[in-house]
Design a protein around this motif. Structure first.
Motif, PDB file in Angstrom:
ATOM      1  N   MET A 156      -4.926   5.514   6.569  1.00 49.28           N
ATOM      2  CA  MET A 156      -5.362   4.124   6.633  1.00 49.28           C
ATOM      3  C   MET A 156      -6.639   3.936   5.822  1.00 49.28           C
ATOM      4  O   MET A 156      -7.575   4.734   5.915  1.00 49.28           O
ATOM      5  CB  MET A 156      -5.612   3.684   8.087  1.00 49.28           C
ATOM      6  CG  MET A 156      -6.102   2.237   8.202  1.00 49.28           C
ATOM      7  SD  MET A 156      -6.620   1.788   9.871  1.00 49.28           S
ATOM      8  CE  MET A 156      -5.037   1.561  10.648  1.00 49.28           C
ATOM      9  N   GLN A 159      -8.927  -1.118   2.740  1.00 47.03           N
ATOM     10  CA  GLN A 159      -8.078  -2.162   2.164  1.00 47.03           C
ATOM     11  C   GLN A 159      -6.950  -2.539   3.118  1.00 47.03           C
ATOM     12  O   GLN A 159      -6.580  -3.706   3.235  1.00 47.03           O
ATOM     13  CB  GLN A 159      -7.510  -1.689   0.833  1.00 47.03           C
ATOM     14  CG  GLN A 159      -6.734  -2.775   0.087  1.00 47.03           C
ATOM     15  CD  GLN A 159      -6.245  -2.306  -1.268  1.00 47.03           C
ATOM     16  OE1 GLN A 159      -6.661  -1.260  -1.758  1.00 47.03           O
ATOM     17  NE2 GLN A 159      -5.356  -3.072  -1.868  1.00 47.03           N
ATOM     18  N   ASP A 160      -6.398  -1.556   3.816  1.00 47.44           N
ATOM     19  CA  ASP A 160      -5.372  -1.841   4.828  1.00 47.44           C
ATOM     20  C   ASP A 160      -5.949  -2.696   5.954  1.00 47.44           C
ATOM     21  O   ASP A 160      -5.309  -3.645   6.418  1.00 47.44           O
ATOM     22  CB  ASP A 160      -4.837  -0.529   5.431  1.00 47.44           C
ATOM     23  CG  ASP A 160      -4.027   0.288   4.446  1.00 47.44           C
ATOM     24  OD1 ASP A 160      -3.402  -0.319   3.557  1.00 47.44           O
ATOM     25  OD2 ASP A 160      -4.034   1.523   4.558  1.00 47.44           O
ATOM     26  N   GLN A 161      -7.160  -2.356   6.394  1.00 48.82           N
ATOM     27  CA  GLN A 161      -7.781  -3.053   7.515  1.00 48.82           C
ATOM     28  C   GLN A 161      -8.070  -4.519   7.209  1.00 48.82           C
ATOM     29  O   GLN A 161      -7.943  -5.381   8.075  1.00 48.82           O
ATOM     30  CB  GLN A 161      -9.085  -2.363   7.921  1.00 48.82           C
ATOM     31  CG  GLN A 161      -8.914  -0.969   8.498  1.00 48.82           C
ATOM     32  CD  GLN A 161     -10.236  -0.381   8.942  1.00 48.82           C
ATOM     33  OE1 GLN A 161     -11.187  -1.087   9.270  1.00 48.82           O
ATOM     34  NE2 GLN A 161     -10.318   0.943   8.953  1.00 48.82           N
ATOM     35  N   ALA A 163      -6.596  -6.463   4.944  1.00 46.74           N
ATOM     36  CA  ALA A 163      -5.492  -7.185   4.293  1.00 46.74           C
ATOM     37  C   ALA A 163      -5.129  -8.429   5.098  1.00 46.74           C
ATOM     38  O   ALA A 163      -5.062  -8.395   6.327  1.00 46.74           O
ATOM     39  CB  ALA A 163      -4.277  -6.273   4.170  1.00 46.74           C
ATOM     40  N   SER A 165      -2.375 -10.411   6.222  1.00 42.90           N
ATOM     41  CA  SER A 165      -0.920 -10.279   6.329  1.00 42.90           C
ATOM     42  C   SER A 165      -0.220 -11.635   6.350  1.00 42.90           C
ATOM     43  O   SER A 165       0.966 -11.723   6.017  1.00 42.90           O
ATOM     44  CB  SER A 165      -0.557  -9.485   7.589  1.00 42.90           C
ATOM     45  OG  SER A 165      -1.040  -8.160   7.488  1.00 42.90           O
ATOM     46  N   SER A 259       2.258  -3.952   9.277  1.00 39.28           N
ATOM     47  CA  SER A 259       0.892  -4.275   8.872  1.00 39.28           C
ATOM     48  C   SER A 259      -0.091  -3.370   9.615  1.00 39.28           C
ATOM     49  O   SER A 259       0.065  -3.124  10.814  1.00 39.28           O
ATOM     50  CB  SER A 259       0.571  -5.740   9.174  1.00 39.28           C
ATOM     51  OG  SER A 259      -0.794  -6.011   8.938  1.00 39.28           O
ATOM     52  N   LEU A 260      -1.098  -2.884   8.881  1.00 37.68           N
ATOM     53  CA  LEU A 260      -2.190  -2.118   9.485  1.00 37.68           C
ATOM     54  C   LEU A 260      -3.472  -2.952   9.531  1.00 37.68           C
ATOM     55  O   LEU A 260      -4.554  -2.441   9.795  1.00 37.68           O
ATOM     56  CB  LEU A 260      -2.449  -0.838   8.675  1.00 37.68           C
ATOM     57  CG  LEU A 260      -1.329   0.207   8.687  1.00 37.68           C
ATOM     58  CD1 LEU A 260      -1.667   1.349   7.734  1.00 37.68           C
ATOM     59  CD2 LEU A 260      -1.090   0.739  10.088  1.00 37.68           C
ATOM     60  N   SER A 261      -3.329  -4.235   9.280  1.00 36.75           N
ATOM     61  CA  SER A 261      -4.490  -5.119   9.201  1.00 36.75           C
ATOM     62  C   SER A 261      -5.209  -5.214  10.545  1.00 36.75           C
ATOM     63  O   SER A 261      -4.585  -5.265  11.606  1.00 36.75           O
ATOM     64  CB  SER A 261      -4.059  -6.521   8.756  1.00 36.75           C
ATOM     65  OG  SER A 261      -5.143  -7.411   8.781  1.00 36.75           O
TER      66      SER A 261
END
Length: 605
Positions: A156, A159-161, A163, A165, A259-261
């Motif tokens: 993770m 940028q994933d956090q 994002a 979605s 999603s990993l947001s």
């Protein structure tokens, strides 16, 4: 996990609504907490928080205002663990005040994590609290053999956090649902002890609820939704039953779209039941609720709802509307939409921890502050925690709900939340301001009465009244903008020069307001802003926009007045305009990158 500093970011769709609609009472703050089996050590908790925030840098944000939208910006503020000291879910975001949008507190065996909904949703808060609790327990018990574990995906990234979605899964070609909503029954009976948030909690067996739900052939959420609507119905009069009971049930969109947001990524469905026109039996209500969930909880329906949410936000004309106008429209829309629901039912699902950490944890719990009556629940191991929150008199509804559970063979155990004795937030400043305002009104009224009765040759009574009004206006700006000195200075410049124009006009227009006051105030304000920023060691991004506004004001307005030949003695105006012009040139030459970034933040649409 990749360690990278978070960047400034636009608000997601839900955050834009929360930033506009929140206020002192409707704080849009929610609390996730963990009850341990031992007293909390605050020093260790602080160390655990420091470690946790390194993994979630996207939480180190402050909310700032642009011309068209709010936005989130990284800050150098560090979260400090405190013993619980105020009402649960109290306001975290105060307009113009630079504060973090989350807070970690403790009380006895409980660790509290509270967050403003602009920052994250229930999923993001759960991941943060789990990481915090894990780090704390490891620091406390590592000498007893407790091993470090990873709760988050190893790959993770930041940028994933961060994002968005909503935007990722938005499609402008998706057909948007068109469904007319009926006004729902509203709970309006106020508490006798004021508009305070009341929290009532209970615990039941997860297995008992699951077993009964499976016997009925439905999910736990469907089973509890039906019971909740029935509990509300039992407190409705015959006249009230003409309107349906409608629940807002939030849905985690991550279950439909990967999603990993850590940002908001949820929608909601609104099951409703009219107990006058529909069968009132439990079987009929359960059947209707099951069919409603099966119809609404599909990927296609959720995709359509995402398109519906973003279509208005992305409208090319509406995007260019000023922020204050957007906020007013959103607040009006939020008030109107409240009429469409009776209460909120939020199931945050199961909280899971590594097996080696489970023996140290009693349970997890959650509740929130909304303008509606709300039931929140989450589970840990075999403990399902219910929390009713409301500012209304809803004790009977809660009683009905637990009685209905008991009739289904499920026993509940009341848990009295332990809160420290906290003082009410200080209202002393506002009381002093009200007294001051009253005295100003009294003086102005007395001067007007004197003017009507004495008719002096020199209108000293009117001058005195005008002076008091001027003093009250400028001091009121200082009071309400006290959290942001730079914004305060900009408002004082703008209002101060307008007041001077008015005084000049009322006294025969001698041009002193435009010849002297305007250029001197502009240069003085610019200088004051620079000194304040240096003394407070503020980052460039925090003061640059205000200095640009002050310099622009001190350049454009005097030059315009010079060209229109309003200025009689141009010397001071020309020198003032020259200083402001040189300042703007210096900004472009020496702070060009920061200037461009600030313009991009404040003007993003």
């Amino acid at each position: 996990m990749s360690k990278k500093k978070a960047r400034w970011r636009k608000l997601d769709n839900a955050a834009k609504l929360y930033s506009a609609a929140s206020n002192k009472k409707d704080t849009r703050v929610f609390r996730f907490y963990c009850e341990l089996k031992e007293e909390v050590n605050p020093d260790v908790l602080q160390e655990a928080l420091n470690q946790t925030i390194e993994i979630f840098p996207t939480f180190l944000m402050v909310l700032r205002k642009g011309l068209f939208w709010h936005y989130l910006e990284p800050c150098n503020l560090q979260p400090i663990v405190k013993e619980e000291y105020k009402e649960p879910c109290s306001r975290l975001y105060i307009k113009d005040k630079k504060t973090l949008l989350f807070e970690v507190t403790y009380y006895k065996k409980r660790i509290n994590f509270e967050a403003f909904h602009v920052l994250t949703d229930g999923t993001g808060a759960t991941e943060f609290l789990k990481e915090l609790v894990k780090n704390y327990l490891y620091l406390i018990h590592k000498e007893n053999g407790l091993e470090p574990v990873s709760l988050l995906p190893e790959d993770m990234t930041v940028q994933d956090q961060e994002a968005d979605s909503f935007l990722k899964y938005y499609s402008k070609d998706q057909k948007r649902p068109k469904k007319r909503k009926l006004h729902a029954f509203q709970i309006r009976r106020k508490k006798k002890d004021g508009n305070h948030l009341h929290v009532h909690e209970s615990v039941v067996s997860v297995q008992a609820v699951l077993n009964r739900s499976r016997e009925l052939g439905v999910s736990m959420t469907i089973f509890l939704t039906a019971l909740f609507m029935m509990a509300i119905n039992e407190e409705m009069s015959k006249m009230q039953k003409k309107k349906p009971v409608v629940l807002m049930v939030p849905v985690n969109l991550r279950k439909f779209f990967p999603s990993l947001s850590m940002l908001n990524f949820f929608h909601w469905i609104e099951p409703g039941y009219n107990f006058t026109t529909q069968d009132q039996s439990f079987e009929a209500i359960l059947k209707y609720t099951k069919e409603f969930f099966e119809t609404e909880l599909t990927k296609e329906k959720m995709s359509a709802h995402i398109s519906e949410l973003l279509a208005l936000e992305l409208h090319p004309i509406l995007r260019l509307a000023p922020l204050e106008l957007k906020n007013l429209c959103i607040q009006t829309g939020a008030k109107y939409s409240e009429k469409n629901t009776t209460a909120i039912f939020s199931n945050m699902s199961a909280v899971k921890m590594h097996a080696s950490y489970v023996p140290y944890i009693e349970r997890f719990g959650v509740y929130t502050n909304t303008p509606k009556f709300e039931l929140c629940l989450c589970s840990f191991q075999d403990k399902l925690s219910f929390a009713f929150t409301s500012r209304y008199d809803t004790v009977n509804i809660e009683r009905n709900f637990y009685r209905l559970l008991k009739e289904q063979g499920i026993a509940s155990e009341k848990v009295k939340p332990e809160f420290p004795k906290t003082d009410e937030p200080s209202e002393q400043e506002m009381k002093v301001y009200k007294i001051y305002s009253f005295l100003c009104i009294a003086i102005v009224a007395a001067m007007l009465v004197a003017e009507c009765n004495s008719h002096p040759r020199v209108r000293w009574t009117l001058f005195t009244a005008g002076g008091v009004v001027t003093m009250w206006i400028t001091s009121s700006i200082g009071f309400f903008k006290r959290y942001n000195l730079l914004k305060n200075a900009m408002w004082q410049l703008f209002i101060g020069t307008i007041i001077c124009f008015i005084w000049d006009a009322l006294t025969g227009w001698h041009s002193w307001s435009v010849d002297l006051v305007l250029p001197i105030m502009s240069v003085s304000t610019l200088t004051a802003m620079f000194v304040i920023a240096k003394v407070r060691k503020s980052p460039v991004r925090e003061y640059l926009i205000y200095e640009i506004m002050a310099a622009g004001y001190g350049l454009i307005l005097p030059v315009t007045l010079l060209l229109c030949k309003v200025v009689k003695n141009p010397t001071v105006s020309m020198f003032g305009s020259l200083i402001c012009f040189l300042f703007l040139v210096a900004v472009i030459l020496f702070k060009g990158r920061e200037f461009k970034e600030e313009m991009q933040k404040n003007l993003h649409v």
